[in-house]
Scaffold this motif. Structure first.
Motif, PDB file in Angstrom:
ATOM      1  N   SER B  53     -11.471  -8.930  23.419  1.00 49.98           N
ATOM      2  CA  SER B  53     -11.746  -7.989  22.345  1.00 49.98           C
ATOM      3  C   SER B  53     -10.604  -6.930  22.386  1.00 49.98           C
ATOM      4  CB  SER B  53     -12.940  -7.333  22.723  1.00 49.98           C
ATOM      5  OG  SER B  53     -12.882  -6.627  23.860  1.00 49.98           O
ATOM      6  N   THR B  54     -10.310  -6.476  21.028  1.00 47.14           N
ATOM      7  CA  THR B  54      -9.271  -5.606  20.884  1.00 47.14           C
ATOM      8  C   THR B  54      -9.582  -4.127  21.489  1.00 47.14           C
ATOM      9  OG1 THR B  54      -8.660  -7.190  19.030  1.00 47.14           O
ATOM     10  CG2 THR B  54      -7.480  -4.714  19.120  1.00 47.14           C
ATOM     11  N   GLN B  55      -8.631  -3.534  22.068  1.00 48.08           N
ATOM     12  CA  GLN B  55      -8.860  -2.204  22.506  1.00 48.08           C
ATOM     13  C   GLN B  55      -7.673  -1.262  22.078  1.00 48.08           C
ATOM     14  OE1 GLN B  55      -9.206  -2.941  26.518  1.00 48.08           O
ATOM     15  NE2 GLN B  55     -11.452  -2.902  26.539  1.00 48.08           N
ATOM     16  N   ILE B  56      -7.980   0.009  21.954  1.00 45.82           N
ATOM     17  CA  ILE B  56      -7.012   1.104  21.468  1.00 45.82           C
ATOM     18  C   ILE B  56      -6.897   2.183  22.632  1.00 45.82           C
ATOM     19  CG2 ILE B  56      -6.369   2.643  19.833  1.00 45.82           C
ATOM     20  CD1 ILE B  56      -7.774   0.996  17.572  1.00 45.82           C
ATOM     21  N   TRP B 144      -9.095   3.101  27.222  1.00 43.53           N
ATOM     22  CA  TRP B 144      -8.967   2.156  26.390  1.00 43.53           C
ATOM     23  C   TRP B 144     -10.513   1.717  25.672  1.00 43.53           C
ATOM     24  CZ3 TRP B 144      -4.838  -0.465  24.767  1.00 43.53           C
ATOM     25  CH2 TRP B 144      -3.654  -0.672  25.545  1.00 43.53           C
ATOM     26  N   LEU B 145     -10.477   2.095  24.363  1.00 45.47           N
ATOM     27  CA  LEU B 145     -11.950   1.958  23.638  1.00 45.47           C
ATOM     28  C   LEU B 145     -11.593   0.696  22.731  1.00 45.47           C
ATOM     29  CD1 LEU B 145     -12.468   5.922  23.019  1.00 45.47           C
ATOM     30  CD2 LEU B 145     -13.512   4.517  24.581  1.00 45.47           C
ATOM     31  N   LYS B 146     -12.879   0.202  22.320  1.00 44.12           N
ATOM     32  CA  LYS B 146     -12.842  -0.801  21.381  1.00 44.12           C
ATOM     33  C   LYS B 146     -12.592  -0.707  19.936  1.00 44.12           C
ATOM     34  CE  LYS B 146     -15.764  -4.488  23.292  1.00 44.12           C
ATOM     35  NZ  LYS B 146     -16.727  -5.007  23.577  1.00 44.12           N
ATOM     36  N   ALA B 147     -11.906  -1.551  19.619  1.00 42.05           N
ATOM     37  CA  ALA B 147     -11.489  -1.327  18.119  1.00 42.05           C
ATOM     38  C   ALA B 147     -12.725  -1.902  17.368  1.00 42.05           C
ATOM     39  CB  ALA B 147     -10.406  -2.159  17.865  1.00 42.05           C
ATOM     40  N   ASP B 148     -12.879  -1.541  16.041  1.00 43.05           N
ATOM     41  CA  ASP B 148     -13.660  -2.001  15.124  1.00 43.05           C
ATOM     42  C   ASP B 148     -13.550  -3.550  14.860  1.00 43.05           C
ATOM     43  OD1 ASP B 148     -15.895  -1.157  12.848  1.00 43.05           O
ATOM     44  OD2 ASP B 148     -14.367  -2.317  11.658  1.00 43.05           O
ATOM     45  N   ASP B 149     -14.766  -4.030  14.512  1.00 38.72           N
ATOM     46  CA  ASP B 149     -14.723  -5.718  14.572  1.00 38.72           C
ATOM     47  C   ASP B 149     -13.612  -6.128  13.273  1.00 38.72           C
ATOM     48  OD1 ASP B 149     -16.719  -6.790  12.208  1.00 38.72           O
ATOM     49  OD2 ASP B 149     -17.082  -4.684  12.588  1.00 38.72           O
ATOM     50  N   ASP B 150     -13.456  -5.337  12.236  1.00 35.35           N
ATOM     51  CA  ASP B 150     -12.425  -5.877  11.278  1.00 35.35           C
ATOM     52  C   ASP B 150     -11.180  -5.682  11.960  1.00 35.35           C
ATOM     53  OD1 ASP B 150     -14.553  -4.108   9.035  1.00 35.35           O
ATOM     54  OD2 ASP B 150     -14.479  -6.426   9.284  1.00 35.35           O
ATOM     55  N   ILE B 151     -10.895  -4.671  12.529  1.00 35.74           N
ATOM     56  CA  ILE B 151      -9.572  -4.597  13.077  1.00 35.74           C
ATOM     57  C   ILE B 151      -9.446  -5.710  14.013  1.00 35.74           C
ATOM     58  CG2 ILE B 151      -8.044  -2.941  14.240  1.00 35.74           C
ATOM     59  CD1 ILE B 151      -9.016  -2.019  11.766  1.00 35.74           C
ATOM     60  N   GLN B 177       3.653  -0.554  18.096  1.00 34.30           N
ATOM     61  CA  GLN B 177       4.754  -0.086  18.730  1.00 34.30           C
ATOM     62  C   GLN B 177       4.876   0.771  19.909  1.00 34.30           C
ATOM     63  OE1 GLN B 177       6.989   1.533  15.308  1.00 34.30           O
ATOM     64  NE2 GLN B 177       8.245  -0.035  15.217  1.00 34.30           N
ATOM     65  N   GLN B 178       3.514   1.619  19.659  1.00 29.55           N
ATOM     66  CA  GLN B 178       3.404   2.579  20.762  1.00 29.55           C
ATOM     67  C   GLN B 178       2.671   2.018  22.086  1.00 29.55           C
ATOM     68  OE1 GLN B 178       1.598   6.342  19.813  1.00 29.55           O
ATOM     69  NE2 GLN B 178       1.960   5.812  17.466  1.00 29.55           N
ATOM     70  N   GLN B 179       2.459   0.648  21.945  1.00 27.11           N
ATOM     71  CA  GLN B 179       2.060  -0.137  22.917  1.00 27.11           C
ATOM     72  C   GLN B 179       0.486   0.353  23.210  1.00 27.11           C
ATOM     73  OE1 GLN B 179       4.778  -0.450  26.211  1.00 27.11           O
ATOM     74  NE2 GLN B 179       5.214  -2.347  25.314  1.00 27.11           N
ATOM     75  N   ARG B 180      -0.099   0.672  22.173  1.00 32.92           N
ATOM     76  CA  ARG B 180      -1.650   1.499  22.414  1.00 32.92           C
ATOM     77  C   ARG B 180      -2.600   0.567  21.846  1.00 32.92           C
ATOM     78  NH1 ARG B 180      -2.603   6.576  23.453  1.00 32.92           N
ATOM     79  NH2 ARG B 180      -0.691   7.873  23.767  1.00 32.92           N
ATOM     80  N   ILE B 181      -2.161  -0.977  21.717  1.00 36.94           N
ATOM     81  CA  ILE B 181      -3.421  -1.829  21.255  1.00 36.94           C
ATOM     82  C   ILE B 181      -3.128  -2.974  22.167  1.00 36.94           C
ATOM     83  CG2 ILE B 181      -1.982  -2.619  19.183  1.00 36.94           C
ATOM     84  CD1 ILE B 181      -4.446  -2.755  17.843  1.00 36.94           C
ATOM     85  N   ARG B 182      -4.225  -3.631  22.497  1.00 36.36           N
ATOM     86  CA  ARG B 182      -4.018  -4.649  23.359  1.00 36.36           C
ATOM     87  C   ARG B 182      -5.520  -5.744  23.128  1.00 36.36           C
ATOM     88  NH1 ARG B 182      -5.693  -2.871  29.447  1.00 36.36           N
ATOM     89  NH2 ARG B 182      -7.699  -2.541  29.167  1.00 36.36           N
ATOM     90  N   THR B 183      -5.384  -6.758  23.629  1.00 39.03           N
ATOM     91  CA  THR B 183      -6.730  -7.634  23.548  1.00 39.03           C
ATOM     92  C   THR B 183      -7.028  -7.585  25.201  1.00 39.03           C
ATOM     93  OG1 THR B 183      -5.558  -9.770  23.722  1.00 39.03           O
ATOM     94  CG2 THR B 183      -6.364  -8.842  21.527  1.00 39.03           C
TER      95      THR B 183
END
Lengths: 298, 425, 456
Positions: B53-56, B144-151, B177-183
């Motif tokens: 799951s993707t997290q921000i 790290w918080l969960k991204a919306d399912d579309d994202i 770019q800011q490395q603030r998103i991951r799975t």
């Protein structure tokens, strides 16, 4: 042939013919250690035989069942293969039409010549071989088809009849030769399985004859039948001798004496003695043969 | 000899037919293999996205002013739960992109994060209240918080989907770019129960529902099945009633599963007034379905115990019943258990009868017992497969893999039992 | 006393019964000969004490609700009972709800009904408790009598156990009877509003129901023929796939394959049978159907998004193991002597198989095919997920059709009153389904059994 009672047999070989007696008895005791180079007593080798087999060995996996058997079968003769249960008679018989090919862990070595053709060579087609060497089994096994279709099965497969009337002819002739036609001529379309045991076996014989083989192998053909049916089959064998070469495995010494000209005695996978039937049963030359005949075992 | 020539002539064609026939056979077996492989591969591929799951990464300011707490307010459960966590998240997003001013753009920004993120944040803070300090330094929590399912779908599959706007794509690129998103591994799948939002949905409820239902099924069908098998094999007299019972059992084994559902609906729910959608009723229906399987395999196991054992026991003076229960049954146990495990595996995968007794509802709570509303794994699969969101497709496929894994374990256990404990008499 | 407390009570009394009777038997056994072990006397007494009481409690639990409802109805004034069955059941539902929630009601009639219900319930509970105690205690007393001590207690115990075992096997009959009765009962109620001929021979299926309770189901039509056609179409496609593949696989694996190949291939095919149908449904709906649609559209054919072909193919794959497993069994059962006879005449293996073995095994194979067909007809999840809802009479596999099982699920998983013609229609369909599969199964099992007898 008249039936020889065991009593008569046991009386008639009091006098042993020659000095081979002692050698034979010695042979008998040390036999079990010999696996090759076994010497068969009697006329197992012929000239111009129909079927020639030399040094046949048969193995089921690691276990050996037939040890260095050499035997010739003459044209138009009936040869009986006798011996105690489980000593390889059926196994040997099945090598003659390569039925052992169907058993996965069975290995056959030796030379087999049918009319001087090697039947185990790569060039020999088993299908073709079995069209020339037919087989009748111990338990009658008619197909779940009509009597007509049972007999017509082989000819249809091999394309032996070009027209329907030719096929009819083959079927009728075969049934007549098997001595069954009169009994079934009005019900050729009924299932073959509806016949009595003896009739079924004659049907199987008719089925085998329909392909016009040269040799017919019979594996205890009458052992599942009652005495009357047996008698009919035995008479049939005698008549068939005119046109076919027949090798018959039998448990019944009396039967062998009745139907065959030559007899071979099998013991634990080897042929001990071969000779004219009358001689084997009245004057066996080997001690083991004598023991079997007189009922000491088997 | 011309017969031989005739036969030779036809041989070529006949052998050609033989070869072709063998090839048809091989082809048939291969087709079966191919279907099986295609099915499994397809499901595995579809399931892959669900396990991640993707997290921000957001920096949440935790100073008292932002939290709207006065400096001397006590930190306890009530105050903590009253905090507007949603607002905190929105604030931290704004801080990340201060240049965003237009209302529409801001809406898109806020929608990057899952609607359930506020609950995750709250849970975290309530577990670690010491993070809110009272000194002048402004504490910032990086979480790290969960991204919306579309994202989530967009980010994992890297394909443009209509529900993600171009503006959001810009945001995501900048986050990358800011490395603030991951799975990362999707634990929610196993810890949460059903939800309308795919990124918050999990199979915990369905797993427990299946557990309770199978428990009921086992507790009912095993004793009754063994009892019936023992009776039919050992004690039943040879009369018409016994024949009738045997005919019934064989027929029941072949009745479509949906008919059992109808039975459950009209007898258990309508006539007896039992509650809908509970494992108790589901288990009752499934046990009626599994009964024939258990009876038939138990009978085979009992039959295979050699009579010499029974005769020996009777010879010592045991009664028929004592012989059966002290000697025959223990020896037949491995076979009985094998059949039972296989029956349970079948019951685990059943869907249709449970639909009939009402297990189609959207159930968020996790069932705690046999009379709580529940759903089961296969029904969850059915319900989710209807949803249009792609994320639910991945979840459905992942649930299928979990179900298949259970079935594989059970069947392997049964085979193991059979190999190691069944005696060949 | 409520039910669980009562159950606990009789359990406790049974345990007491066991202990006292066993002790008594032990003492008695010291002086005179006992025919069984003391524990047997204990068990027997416990059974005498517990079982009659248990039976009473269970029967009470089953029949009391109906009895109490009758009491309520009788207590309602004429003005309400005349109104008609629907409004009456509405009333009763309100009363039930109020009782369940333990609240009082403003409506005096309902309040009166609630009070009389509670009253009657209390009374019957008291009676039950007294009866249960009486039965239980008399069981204990009986256990202490001389008569029991002189009897062969173990035989008595075993008789009870045997009875219990017989009951277990009777569950099978109860289940069948339950299925038949429940389905039949509701289906007959359905046929009261919709004539049987309309159902069986009608060609239009659109089950809209009346909105108001006094409308007859005239706005909905329940002609089931399109459903039968749809079921037949999809099942036919499934059989067309399963029978050739299954039969040929069985032949190859039993006659040609090496032992190693067979040991891998056979379990792999069995795997197909172990996959839950909901998984097949998912695969069919989300992968196969779109694939067929794309292929079809690219050739220029118009393919529905829920084509019968997709559902049929996947169902066929699911059924392959049924056909292959049963065929394998019957082919192996053909005696070796038949093969030998054919090979001995100079037939090739394929000729033997085609002309001797398959004809010999044919009854068994046909039986297997019938069983597989019955499975296809009764299959639910694959068609629910991959086939359509629109009842269409067509033989075109690229169209969307609906089946009997799909409609049963659709009719029963919406939110509706249990008694509307819509839900009853589901039971009528269920009856048809049950009868069809029953007939197919009976014929199939009969054929296979006759076949087995032939070779054994």
């Amino acid at each position: 042939m008249s039936t020889n009672t065991t009593a008569t047999l046991s009386q008639s070989f009091r006098a042993k013919p020659n000095s081979m007696q002692e050698d034979i008895t010695n042979d008998a005791t040390s036999e079990s250690s010999e696996h090759s180079q076994h010497i068969t007593i009697g006329e197992n080798i012929l000239e111009n035989a129909k079927f020639t087999t030399r040094n046949v060995n048969v193995y089921y996996g690691e276990k050996q069942a037939i040890f260095d058997v050499s035997l010739d079968i003459d044209h138009n003769e009936v040869i009986a293969l006798i011996g105690p249960s489980g000593c390889g008679k059926s196994t040997y018989l099945r090598t003659l039409n390569r039925m052992n090919d169907t058993i996965s862990n069975c290995r056959v070595t030796g030379d087999f010549l049918l009319d001087n053709e090697d039947i185990y060579s790569k060039k020999m087609d088993p299908v073709l071989l079995r069209a020339r060497v037919g087989m009748v089994f111990q338990k009658p096994n008619p197909f779940p088809k009509s009597i007509y279709d049972n007999v017509a099965y082989g000819p249809r497969l091999h394309g032996l009849a070009r027209t329907n009337s030719e096929l009819d002819e083959i079927v009728i002739t075969s049934l007549e030769k098997a001595g069954l036609f009169k009994e079934v001529k009005d019900r050729l379309n009924e299932p073959g399985t509806g016949l009595s045991g003896g009739q079924q076996q004659r049907l199987c014989i008719a089925r085998t004859i329909a392909v016009s083989p040269e040799v017919i192998l019979m594996d205890e053909p009458a052992s599942a039948l009652d005495p009357i049916a047996t008698a009919i089959i035995e008479e049939l064998i005698d008549e068939l001798r005119e046109n076919f070469t027949i090798a018959i495995v039998t448990h019944s010494m009396q039967q062998a004496a009745r139907v065959s000209q030559r007899t071979a005695y099998f013991h634990l996978g080897k042929i001990i003695e071969v000779g004219e039937t009358s001689q084997i049963f009245t004057n066996p030359r080997h001690q083991l043969t004598e023991n079997y005949i007189t009922g000491k075992f088997g | 000899m011309n017969n031989t020539d005739i036969v030779k002539h036809g041989l070529k064609k006949r052998y050609a037919k033989e070869k072709r026939f063998q090839w048809y056979g091989r082809l048939a077996v291969l087709t079966g293999f191919v279907f099986l492989t295609l099915l499994l591969l397809d499901i595995i591929i579809k399931a892959m996205p669900a396990f991640q799951s993707t997290q921000i990464l957001l920096d949440i300011p935790l100073d008292r002013e932002t939290l709207e707490l006065s400096t001397d307010a006590t930190i306890n459960k009530d105050t903590l739960s009253a905090i507007n966590y949603d607002g905190l998240i929105k604030k931290s997003l704004s801080q990340l992109y201060p240049q965003v001013s237009k209302r529409n753009d801001r809406k898109q920004l806020y929608k990057l994060v899952s609607s359930g993120a506020e609950f995750s944040l709250r849970e975290y803070i309530m577990k670690n209240p010491e993070l809110i300090s009272s000194n002048s330094e402004i504490p910032v929590l990086s979480i790290w918080l969960k991204a919306d399912d579309d994202i989530d779908t967009f980010y994992k599959l890297q394909t443009k989907i209509s529900r993600v706007s171009d503006r959001q794509v810009e945001f995501i690129d900048s986050l990358i770019q800011q490395q603030r998103i991951r799975t990362s591994f999707n634990t929610t799948f196993f810890t949460a129960s059903d939800s309308r939002e795919p990124e918050q949905a999990g199979i915990k409820g369905a797993l427990l529902g299946s557990f309770w239902t199978l428990l009921v099924t086992l507790l009912i069908s095993l004793p009754v099945g063994i009892g019936a098998a023992v009776y039919l094999e050992e004690f039943a007299p040879q009369n018409k009633i016994t024949d009738f019972i045997e005919i019934n059992i064989n027929n029941l084994a072949a009745v479509p599963s949906i008919v059992f559902g109808l039975l459950g609906l009209s007898v258990f729910i309508n006539f007896f007034g039992m509650p809908r959608s509970v494992p108790l009723v589901g288990g009752l229906v499934l046990s009626l379905m599994t009964l024939p399987t258990i009876i038939i395999s138990s009978r085979a196991a009992i039959k295979s115990v050699p009579p010499s054992i029974k005769e020996a026991a009777l010879g010592i003076g045991a009664s028929h019943m004592q012989t059966v229960f002290h000697h025959v049954l223990p020896l037949a146990m491995p076979g009985i258990l094998t059949g039972t495990i296989i029956g349970m595996a079948q019951a685990l995968g059943e869907t249709a009868p449970l639909l009939m007794i009402g297990m189609v509802a959207f159930i968020v709570d996790v069932p705690g017992g046999v009379v709580d509303s529940a759903t089961v794994l296969p029904v969850q699969i059915y319900l989710w497969s209807d949803s249009p969101e792609r994320a639910f497709t991945a979840l459905t496929a992942a649930t299928i893999l979990v179900l298949l894994a259970f079935l594989a374990i059970m069947n392997t256990l049964a085979i193991f039992l059979r190999k190691h404990f069944e005696r060949r008499w | 006393m409520n039910s669980s407390a009562l159950l606990l009570l009789i359990t406790g009394l049974s345990v007491i019964a066991f202990i006292t009777a066993r002790q008594r038997a032990y003492i008695h056994g010291a002086s005179s000969k006992l025919k069984s072990l003391p524990k047997h006397y204990g068990v027997l007494t416990a059974l005498w004490s517990g079982i009659p009481a248990l039976v009473l409690i269970l029967s009470w639990m089953i029949f009391q609700p109906a009895y109490l409802h009758q009491q309520i109805i009788q207590s309602l004034p004429e003005s309400i009972t005349i109104k008609g069955e629907d409004s009456l059941s509405l009333y009763i539902n309100t009363i039930d709800l109020a009782i369940a929630n333990g609240e009082a009601s403003d409506d005096p009639v309902i309040q009166k009904a609630i009070l009389s219900f509670n009253d009657a319930e209390k009374k019957s509970r008291i009676i039950l408790t007294i009866l249960v105690l009486l039965l239980s205690l008399s069981g204990i007393i009986f256990g202490l009598t001389k008569k029991l001590l002189n009897s062969h207690a173990r035989v008595g115990v075993e008789k009870v156990v045997k009875g219990f075992l017989a009951l277990c096997s009777a569950v099978a009959i109860f289940t069948t009877v339950g299925i038949v009765l429940s389905v039949l009962f509701e289906a007959l109620r359905f046929f009261e509003s919709i004539p049987f001929t309309d159902f069986m021979f009608g060609t239009s299926w659109s089950p809209q129901t009346a909105i108001r309770s006094d409308q007859v189901g005239s706005s909905g039509s329940f002609g089931a023929i399109p459903l039968f056609v749809g079921t037949m179409l999809i099942s036919a496609i499934a059989m067309l796939i399963a029978v050739p593949i299954g039969l040929l696989s069985a032949i190859y694996l039993s006659e040609y394959a090496s032992a190693r190949f067979r040991s891998i291939a056979k379990p792999a095919l069995e795997l197909l049978a172990g996959i839950p149908t909901v998984v097949y449904g998912f695969f069919a709906a989300l992968s196969v159907a779109p694939f067929i649609r794309n292929v079809g559209e690219s050739i220029g054919l118009s393919v529905a998004s829920e084509s019968a072909l997709a559902a049929g193919i996947v169902m066929g794959v699911m059924i392959i193991p049924f056909v292959s497993s049963l065929s394998d069994d019957v082919i192996t059962a053909v005696p070796q002597s038949m093969r030998d006879g054919s090979l001995g005449l100079g037939a090739t293996k394929s000729e033997t198989i085609k002309q001797v073995i398959i004809p010999a095994a044919l009854p068994g194979i046909v039986g297997g095919v019938l069983l597989a067909a019955s499975r296809a007809i009764g299959e639910t999840m694959i068609v629910v997920m991959a086939a359509g809802m629109a009842a269409k009479m067509t033989a075109n596999p690229l169209d969307a059709v609906t089946t009997v099982t799909v409609q049963i699920v659709t009719l029963l998983t919406g939110d509706q009153e249990f008694d509307s013609p819509k839900t009853l229609a589901a039971f009528a369909l269920g009856l048809m389904l049950f009868l069809t599969t029953l007939i197919l199964n009976v014929i199939a099992l009969h054929i296979v059994r006759k076949y087995r007898e032939q070779y054994e």
